[in-house]
Design an enzyme around this catalytic site. Sequence first.
Site, PDB file in Angstrom:
ATOM      1  N   SER A  25      10.473   1.880  -4.655  1.00 55.81           N
ATOM      2  CA  SER A  25      10.415   2.335  -6.044  1.00 55.81           C
ATOM      3  C   SER A  25      11.814   2.582  -6.566  1.00 55.81           C
ATOM      4  CB  SER A  25       9.602   3.627  -6.140  1.00 55.81           C
ATOM      5  OG  SER A  25       9.748   4.221  -7.420  1.00 55.81           O
ATOM      6  N   ALA A  82       0.836  -1.194   0.000  1.00 55.49           N
ATOM      7  CA  ALA A  82       0.000   0.000   0.000  1.00 55.49           C
ATOM      8  C   ALA A  82       0.873   1.246   0.000  1.00 55.49           C
ATOM      9  CB  ALA A  82      -0.913  -0.003   1.225  1.00 55.49           C
ATOM     10  N   ALA A  83       0.422   2.270  -0.706  1.00 61.45           N
ATOM     11  CA  ALA A  83       1.196   3.514  -0.778  1.00 61.45           C
ATOM     12  C   ALA A  83       0.343   4.617  -1.371  1.00 61.45           C
ATOM     13  CB  ALA A  83       2.449   3.320  -1.633  1.00 61.45           C
ATOM     14  N   ARG A  84       0.758   5.844  -1.096  1.00 57.14           N
ATOM     15  CA  ARG A  84       0.259   6.968  -1.895  1.00 57.14           C
ATOM     16  C   ARG A  84       1.147   7.021  -3.118  1.00 57.14           C
ATOM     17  NH1 ARG A  84       0.461  12.734  -2.907  1.00 57.14           N
ATOM     18  NH2 ARG A  84      -1.672  13.521  -3.064  1.00 57.14           N
ATOM     19  N   TYR A  99       7.367  11.892  -3.903  1.00 61.09           N
ATOM     20  CA  TYR A  99       7.074  10.457  -3.809  1.00 61.09           C
ATOM     21  C   TYR A  99       8.342   9.668  -3.536  1.00 61.09           C
ATOM     22  CZ  TYR A  99       6.135   5.713  -5.502  1.00 61.09           C
ATOM     23  OH  TYR A  99       6.067   4.344  -5.626  1.00 61.09           O
TER      24      TYR A  99
END
Length: 322
Positions: free
Chosen positions: A118, A73-75, A144
């Site tokens: 990422s 899960a992530a923004r 991010y």
Amino acid sequence: MTRKILVTGSAGWVGRALVEALADLPHTRVVAVSRNRGTPPTVHVDQGFVGDIGAHTPWQPLLQNIDCVVHAAARVHVMQETAENPLALFREVNTAGTLNLARQAAEAGVRRFVFLSSIKVNGESTEKGRAFTPDAEPNPTDPYALSKHEAEQGLLAVARQSGMEVVIIRPVLVYGPGVKANFAQLMRWVHRGVPLPLGAIANARSLVSLDNLVDFIRVCIDHPAAANEVFLVSDGRDLSTTDLIKGLRAHMPSSGWLIPVPSVVLRVGAALLNRRAAAQRVLGSLQVDISKNQALLRWVPPVTVEAGLKKTVDHFLATDRK
């Protein structure tokens, strides 16, 4: 003996595929956690709901008897960010939310915490032939990526303090059945026969199929040598933008022209239109070195680039209505 794995972000594209793959493994019980009660998983698993993820999210009821947490899960990164303070929002979910979960997991006796980070932590691009490595100096350049990098650093600190094992995975661009955004748009252009001025692009970009990423996560859940390591993951074969389009065309019933416009001309045009960042994603290189994965984990990508692209295109042709 049955092991119990908790997967966050299970309603997302990667999370759903991971839950389905893990549910097929013997002696494995999966707890699929999502933000709200959306579309249920297509396989039989336990479900959990946590609402918004942040610094104060209560995870204890879901962490009982969990052996491994996979935090997907992530923004997520967005191209056209509109928030006044995007870094604060990314930090709340991706940094504070991740570390809050990790600390509670350690307190609950969780053995291993696998974190999907990422490649943007490494940076936005490489020189062709000079791939990123897991131990290269990080160079996050947007909110991010910075939030993911800070989460990584915090997780390694939690591992040192608690003894819970942490595995950090930095995927490159993921493609596969159901892929959205720019990759899906590219497939639409190719399928519709739109002439593309991308027939002479000599860059090199690492990609990873959804199947290969899920398989690598599966290995990192169990392999002893993965503990407290950072890994980059790709298909193991880099493509130019031109070769990628040709690879997509090979599995489509119709395709348009590839016009060989020199990349320098395209860069000048992009600069005039203030689209340098978009041009870099199409014309620039971003390569990763995954030799560590084979050396430490004996992992090689099980799915070839050709097979991954075919599966992606077949799903697109069967489902796209736009």
